[in-house]
Design a protein around this motif. Sequence first.
Motif, mmCIF file in Angstrom:
data_model
loop_
_atom_site.group_PDB
_atom_site.id
_atom_site.type_symbol
_atom_site.label_atom_id
_atom_site.label_comp_id
_atom_site.label_asym_id
_atom_site.label_seq_id
_atom_site.Cartn_x
_atom_site.Cartn_y
_atom_site.Cartn_z
ATOM 1 N N ALA A 142 0.841 -1.196 0.000
ATOM 2 C CA ALA A 142 0.000 0.000 0.000
ATOM 3 C C ALA A 142 0.878 1.250 0.000
ATOM 4 N N PHE A 143 0.449 2.239 0.722
ATOM 5 C CA PHE A 143 1.187 3.487 0.810
ATOM 6 C C PHE A 143 2.057 3.463 2.064
ATOM 7 N N PHE A 151 0.055 13.272 1.828
ATOM 8 C CA PHE A 151 1.058 14.285 1.500
ATOM 9 C C PHE A 151 2.466 13.752 1.698
ATOM 10 N N ALA A 152 2.656 12.879 2.689
ATOM 11 C CA ALA A 152 3.985 12.338 2.962
ATOM 12 C C ALA A 152 4.445 11.395 1.857
ATOM 13 N N ASP A 153 3.521 10.726 1.182
ATOM 14 C CA ASP A 153 3.891 9.865 0.067
ATOM 15 C C ASP A 153 4.535 10.672 -1.057
ATOM 16 N N PRO A 175 13.475 -3.866 -2.023
ATOM 17 C CA PRO A 175 12.407 -4.226 -2.971
ATOM 18 C C PRO A 175 11.101 -3.488 -2.739
ATOM 19 N N LEU A 176 10.770 -3.218 -1.499
ATOM 20 C CA LEU A 176 9.507 -2.531 -1.231
ATOM 21 C C LEU A 176 9.563 -1.079 -1.690
ATOM 22 N N LEU A 177 10.678 -0.410 -1.430
ATOM 23 C CA LEU A 177 10.827 0.969 -1.878
ATOM 24 C C LEU A 177 10.865 1.044 -3.401
ATOM 25 N N LEU A 184 3.806 4.472 -7.501
ATOM 26 C CA LEU A 184 3.363 5.860 -7.411
ATOM 27 C C LEU A 184 3.636 6.612 -8.703
ATOM 28 N N SER A 185 4.788 6.371 -9.311
ATOM 29 C CA SER A 185 5.154 7.077 -10.543
ATOM 30 C C SER A 185 4.250 6.702 -11.708
ATOM 31 N N ALA A 186 3.580 5.558 -11.588
ATOM 32 C CA ALA A 186 2.698 5.093 -12.659
ATOM 33 C C ALA A 186 1.259 5.582 -12.503
ATOM 34 N N ARG A 187 0.955 6.267 -11.397
ATOM 35 C CA ARG A 187 -0.390 6.830 -11.253
ATOM 36 C C ARG A 187 -0.641 7.759 -12.445
ATOM 37 N N PRO A 188 -1.744 7.593 -13.173
ATOM 38 C CA PRO A 188 -1.919 8.285 -14.461
ATOM 39 C C PRO A 188 -1.672 9.796 -14.435
ATOM 40 N N LYS A 189 -2.273 10.498 -13.486
ATOM 41 C CA LYS A 189 -2.109 11.953 -13.459
ATOM 42 C C LYS A 189 -0.702 12.353 -13.051
ATOM 43 N N LEU A 190 -0.108 11.582 -12.149
ATOM 44 C CA LEU A 190 1.252 11.874 -11.723
ATOM 45 C C LEU A 190 2.239 11.559 -12.846
ATOM 46 N N LYS A 191 2.032 10.449 -13.522
ATOM 47 C CA LYS A 191 2.880 10.086 -14.656
ATOM 48 C C LYS A 191 2.818 11.157 -15.743
ATOM 49 N N ALA A 192 1.624 11.653 -16.006
ATOM 50 C CA ALA A 192 1.461 12.697 -17.015
ATOM 51 C C ALA A 192 2.201 13.967 -16.617
#
Length: 213
Positions: A142-143, A151-153, A175-177, A184-192
């Motif tokens: 998870a997060f 916000f910390a994520d 591996p977890l990090l 997280l980097s693959a979240r659509p809006k964040l990736k964009a």
Amino acid sequence: MPPYTITYFPVRGRCEAMRMLLADQSQSWKEEVVTMETWMKGSLKASCLYGQLPKFQDGDLTLYQSNAILRHLGRSLGLYGKDQQEAALLDVVNDGVEDLRCKYALLIYTNYEAGKEEYVKALPGYLKPFEKLLSQNEGGQAFIVGNQISFADYNLLDLLLIHQVLAPSCLDSFPLLSAYVACLSARPKLKAFLSSPEHGKLGGYLTSFLPDQ
């Protein structure tokens, strides 16, 4: 007009985490870019509460200090955990991120050539607490705290990304990090946002880090 305004230098630096948060949460904002020439003239510096940037405006509310801004956005946008216990744990995470960010800044600005090797050697010890926190939260699936992004994520993600530029293999033994950054980097809006031309115009991770100043 966008509800938020970020006043900062034309770099990622201390504003990257808040930009990622806003983009991922579908929030619009205005950038007021400050050149070093303008900053050195002194009038803007004199007008800032602590004589430093970033400056953040949320309507009539003006804030300084990057972590205070992140926490404000966390409270405003429901990104501060589901209860007081999670909020407290997120504060622990965010303070840990700040500790490592300050170590990074000290290296970059005062001792990069001579100190990089020693810093990278010590880096696993600095990253281990974050791997431990992930392992304690649903086995790292998870997060960093709870089951919703916070916000910390965003702040932790920014910290890990800049360290991957400094030392590309730094997460190989975590591996977890590694999975956390990829997820997280693959979240659509964040990736964009991270692949946008506007983001690309900002300075690179190594050279763009600026403390609140």
